[in-house]
Structures are given as structure tokens and as C-alpha cells.
Design an enzyme around this catalytic site. Sequence first.
Site, PDB file in Angstrom:
ATOM      1  N   GLU A 159       4.035  -5.589   9.618  1.00  0.00           N
ATOM      2  CA  GLU A 159       2.611  -5.875   9.732  1.00  0.00           C
ATOM      3  C   GLU A 159       2.256  -7.167  10.470  1.00  0.00           C
ATOM      4  O   GLU A 159       1.268  -7.193  11.222  1.00  0.00           O
ATOM      5  CB  GLU A 159       1.986  -5.915   8.332  1.00  0.00           C
ATOM      6  CG  GLU A 159       1.982  -4.572   7.644  1.00  0.00           C
ATOM      7  CD  GLU A 159       1.567  -4.684   6.192  1.00  0.00           C
ATOM      8  OE1 GLU A 159       0.547  -4.095   5.823  1.00  0.00           O
ATOM      9  OE2 GLU A 159       2.269  -5.384   5.433  1.00  0.00           O
TER      10      GLU A 159
ATOM     11  N   ARG B 190      -6.186  -8.853  -0.565  1.00  0.00           N
ATOM     12  CA  ARG B 190      -5.345  -9.431   0.491  1.00  0.00           C
ATOM     13  C   ARG B 190      -6.208 -10.093   1.559  1.00  0.00           C
ATOM     14  O   ARG B 190      -5.834 -11.126   2.119  1.00  0.00           O
ATOM     15  CB  ARG B 190      -4.434  -8.369   1.103  1.00  0.00           C
ATOM     16  CG  ARG B 190      -3.457  -8.928   2.134  1.00  0.00           C
ATOM     17  CD  ARG B 190      -2.415  -7.923   2.531  1.00  0.00           C
ATOM     18  NE  ARG B 190      -1.356  -7.812   1.551  1.00  0.00           N
ATOM     19  CZ  ARG B 190      -0.200  -8.472   1.610  1.00  0.00           C
ATOM     20  NH1 ARG B 190       0.027  -9.332   2.583  1.00  0.00           N
ATOM     21  NH2 ARG B 190       0.722  -8.291   0.695  1.00  0.00           N
TER      22      ARG B 190
END
Length: 783
Positions: free
Chosen positions: A731, A324
Site C-alpha cells: 500500500e 486509519r
Amino acid sequence: MTAADPDLAAGTAKGGVHRAQRHDSALKHATGEAVFIDDMPEPAGLLHAALVLSPVAHGRLRAVDLTAVRAADGVVAALTAADVPGRNDIAPVRENEPLFADALVEHAGQPIAAIAATSLDAARAAAKKAVLDIEALPAVLTIDQALARQSLLYPPVVVARGDADAALGSAPHLLSNSFRVGGQEHFYLEGQVALALPGEDGDLVVHSSTQHPTEVQHIVARVLGLDYNQVTVMVRRMGGAFGGKESNASWIAAAAALLARATGRPVKLRLPRAHDMAATGKRHGFLYRYTVGFDDDGRVLGLDATLAANGGHSVDLTPGVLARALTHVDNVYWVPHIRCTGLACKTNTVSNTAFRGFGGPQGVVVMEDAIGRIAHALGKTAEAVRAVNFYGEGKDDETPYGQKVEDNLIRRCVAQVARDSDWDQRRAEIDAFNRGSAVIKRGLGQFPLKFGISFNIPSMNQAGALVHVYSDGSVRLNHGGTEMGQGLFVKVAQVVAEVFQVDLDRIRVTATSTGEVPNTSPTAASTGSDLNGWAAFAAANTIRQRMAAFAAGHFDVPEDTIAFRDNHVHVARPGDNRVMAFGELARLCHQDRVSLSATGFYKTPKIHWDAEKMKGRPFFYFSYGAAVAEVAIDTLTGEMRVLRVDLVQDCGRSLNPAVDRGQIEGAFAQGMGWLTCEELWWDPEGRLRTAGPSTYKIPGSRDMPPIFNVRILQDAPAREATIFRSKAIGEPPLMLATAVWTALKDAIASVADHQVPVTLDAPATPERVLMAVQAVRSARRTT
């Protein structure tokens, strides 16, 4: 309203979606009535557990003598790796990550044994009596040491497009830099805890403070040598998690379950804060080295970057975190030729793990640092350089890993935050202030964000739900998501209330349980509402269609004339005012033997990923945002304050604006802590010395900006078919705190009239700010 397009009736229910609704446990949290695992009534015969942790970072475990432990008052059991009936392996994605150290100790704080005693004090006192014979070995404690020794957890991973070397070789301008960001402790208010209850025929019920009940089920079963169906895992709520209870909670539960199986009695394991911080993983710290090529306008032509992550002693979830990070280096910027190499460094520290953002925060800072240095090199503003590099619309719109940026809201978010923050006026005011202030300097920073939503592993993008309508019209909802304070339960309940068009207080959400909804994904990657909301919608909509069919027969009208609204069912055609209460319809359906229970399932469409080639469409959609932060620094001490922030966050069509606003504010504060004050420090022997609130500084009330403006971007429904066109929120806002980092660099640069580029490692503690101030002063003198 159909499962294909729930927007047809969205927002009409009093308790439904797109409305600000109170968190379902808000009052209980405020009054202390909320029951967490350590608050549950203690069952008869309960034993309390404690761990024996390694005092050294690396060594051969020659012997473990528990004689004195077993002889201590109240001790019922003391177990080591030799007592594991199944596999001594708690690896969440790969293998060979031991619950208890066996032949080798690989970090200070690694569990070696578990003790069960009749009281918590007795268990912890007995654990101190363990005699460990460990032959110390050289330890690798830093990324730099790991790189020097080529100590990696697995081979390098690369995301690339085009020819980075050729682009850099022909670029009119080149610059290189190296910097680093630290890790971060989750510091959840409720520490790691599990309560294991043995049952008949070897069955176990485990109450676990976990984001991933199914993983707890699997790892408990693996350690004990059981089938999954023998282990039921339950969690009603957590007192915070932030990724720290995704994989780490599993081994806590496994240790408690092992002791319960060995003693035949209930066992509770609750880690004290110091042990929690020593034995559980953190956010990965990163070291960056990059070279960027650009033209006279500041347009990036090529980038070659290396991202070295401190994975700790074992793999844990590092592959996903590093992947990621690599897929977020581009952030909002089109880079035609790029090569990003990820290195998972193996060190003799605790195995690092998931943390809110899951590598995204560590990825987006690369281009942000490069943008600032490019602006300095060309004598331009960072805002101007950002603007020429933004992803295009219809061109220059493909990420380095092959996914199109189809829902581009970058420019809109940046324009909105510039207006909200009075950017131009404040920029001039701050520059004027700095010219007249020798000691206090102010800085203004901006940060735009693009963040991908979905799990890196496509198979994890699925969810299930179970809905019952009782014959009085009340509704029971269970799904695979977990509640950690983020408001998931109320959001999914709003979805069900919307489907049935009933008040929210008619929906009761029950504790997440592997016995009710199996094979669940973790509540992580900001996917909780996306996945579980759709699954609950599908289950509720199945029941609604059955009820509508019955109502059509009862009223002798076509089914498409049946409408649900305001806690009633209506015949929706001119001149027909027949109506029935929802509860009455439920009663009649039950009498007519209509099933009022249904499961629902959802899998995220369109996503695919080749982990070997690092190509595909790993994300269902992107979430966008932008932030402006103003800071002040004391150039004599390095102390800093955040004076004001303005945030714009893309939430699609928010399911619950009140909950989403809370998530934005909390995430920003946590991101600010990561970048400014939360510093992890290990001594030369590899022992974590920032192991509690007295030595580890998280943001407090006085650290929050006195002016804190939050805007949820309006009129921006998700383009993809998300639940009621909402977007994830957990997030993305954490990364908006990067604006504080850019503002600090702006303030430091003003010390030398912006004539010297600034390198600022994070967390930007007073020491680091002061060192950066001294560095730019020194550099200006030499130039």
C-alpha cells in the site's frame, strides 16, 4: 538460525530471501495459462447465476414478482430474501447488512434476487424479466446532503491531543480551507466470481476470488445456517483485488452458495463489469474542512480538521477506513495540538469498502494541503515548511494517537529523492520555463510519507501456515495469505527455501484453503508477507530442528554443528567434511519416524488499541517513502501529463526486490489514477453512470511518466523483528502519487506567478484543472 532471529543465515540460499525472484505465476500470466475461477473446467450439472439489481436508489420494496423469471427457458431457481435459510446478513464487522434487499432498497444496484439457469445467457436474460414494485423515497446521494441531514452511519470519531482551540486562538497565523477527494473503482481485471459445489451431508466447497477466505466461510455459513466446518473456501489466485475482494467477495460467494444449496447443483456466479461496478463498494470519497495555526517559520501549532467520508448505505468496513484516515492526518508532521473529527456519512449509494491504503491516502492529503497553503501565506517554499514540521528524533516524536515514531527515516528519504531528482536544478529550470510559456505550464511537486503497518483491529494481526517435507526432499507450503498478483506466494516460498537452504523450485505453494489453515486474517493492510512469512518460518523451522536433531544423531555429533546449505546438510566443524543431500536426510528421517509436517503460527507483538479513546499503538512499525513528480498542464484545456517521477521507498531488507519494485510501480500508477483521472459519477437518480471502461478512465500506458525512477532505500533494515527485517510494500507507494497532486497545484499556481493559493479537488480531471486555472487568474485580477 532460530525463530527469534532469522537473520543469522538470511540470504545464503540460492532461492532464499533478499534476492530478485520471478513471480511464481509470471509465465502463466503472460501466456494465459494461469487458471482463474472462470477458467476452471465446468463440473457436470453446473448452473450459471445472475442477479436482479435495484433500479432505484432508495425506496420501499413492496413486491418482487419472479413469475416470468421462473418460467423463462433454462431457469432452475430464483431466490429472494424470503428463501434465505439462515440470516440475510452479510455484514463483515457489524450486523444488519442484507444479502438481498427485503423491505427497503438503499442504493441503485442493490441485489434483490438471484437466478440460476442452465446457461449464463439464460440466467441474465431471465433476470431482466423480474417485476419490481418499489415505492421511491427521497435519496441522499452526496456527502453534502448527508451532512445537511445529519445522516451518519454511526457517531463521530475523534483523534485528539492537547488543546486545539487554545493553540488556534493564540497562533500568530491562521488559515482555513475546504476540499474533497473522490472515490475509486477497484477495476480488477478478474471481476467478482464464485463457484459453489455442494457435497455430502450439506457440506459445501466454495472457490472464491477473495482476499479473505475465512470471512467468505463465515458469511456463507451465516446465510445458509451452517457450522463453519461445513464450508471449505479455496482460492489459488485472483486477477487483482486491491481491497475490493476483502468484504465484497463474501456476498458474491454467499449468493452462489445459496443457489447451490437450493438446487443441489454446482453454481457459478460471475458478475458482468457493469453489475460489478454498480453492486460493489469503492474507495471512500472524502470532504475536508480544516483550520490550521502556525508561526512565522511555518511551524504548525494547532490543527482542527473534519474528515467526512461517504460510507454509502451501510457500515461495511468504514470504521476501519475512517480510523486509519484519522491516524494518518499527521503523516510525517509533528502537530502539538490537534483535533481530527471523522464523520461516516450515510448515503443512498453502494456501501464503500476497503481499497489499497484503507483510508491512509485520504488521511495524508490533509496536512499536505495545509503545508502548501502555509508556504504560500509566508512566501516560503513548501519544502522549507515541511522540513520545520517533520517529526523529531528523541523529541516531538509522538503521534496524536499516542504511538512513538521510533524508526524515523523521513529526512533520509526526502534527502535521497531530492538528490535523485536533481531537485534544485529542475526547480530553477521549471520556473524559467514557466516565465517564458504562456499556455503550457510545468509544475514540480514533492511528497514525504509515513504509513503505519498492521490491521486496525489487533485480533486480525495473526496468521497460520502448514508445511510438509516429503521423503524425497520436496516441500509443500500452505498458508492463510492469498495471491492476487502481488507476489505473496513467491515471497513466502523464499522464506521456507531460506529455512531449509534449498532451491526455490523445491517449494510448492498450494491454493489457500480454510480446510488446511483455519481462522485466517485477510490478505490486506500490507501485512501479507509480515504475517504469513513469519507463520511459514515457524512451521519450517520446527521441521528443520527435528531434521537437525536426527542428523546430529546420525552423524554422532552435537546438534549445533549441523548446518543446512546448498541443498545439503553438513557437519560444520573443522576437519569433518561429512555431507548429505537434503532429500536423503528427509528419506532417513521418514524411515526413523521423524515427523516432517508442522504448523506455524504468528501474532504481531507490541500492538494495542483503544477504539473508544482512539489511543494506543495500532501499528507494529512505519514504512517511509518520498516522491518527486513533474507535470505539464495546458492552461487552455486543462489537460495534463506526468513527465517524470522519482520515488524512494523504504522496504526494510526487501524479501524480493523484483517483486517489490513491481509493487511500487503499480501502486504509484493506481494512486495517480485516483488523484487525476478516475472519476465516479452518479446521475440525479443515484445510478452510477461510470460503469465500465468506456466511461471510467484508469491510467493507460500513455499516462505513465516517460521517466520513471524507482529506488528501494538501501541499508535500512526494519528495526522491529519483522520477517528477515523486511517491510510491507503493497500500500505505501500508492500515496507517493500525492506528489503528482502537489505538482499540479504548483503548475496551476504559476499561472498567477504563485501569488494565489490553489484549491484543487481530486481527481484532478481536465475540467477541474481548467477551473482551478481560471480561479487563480480571476483571484489575481481581483487582488
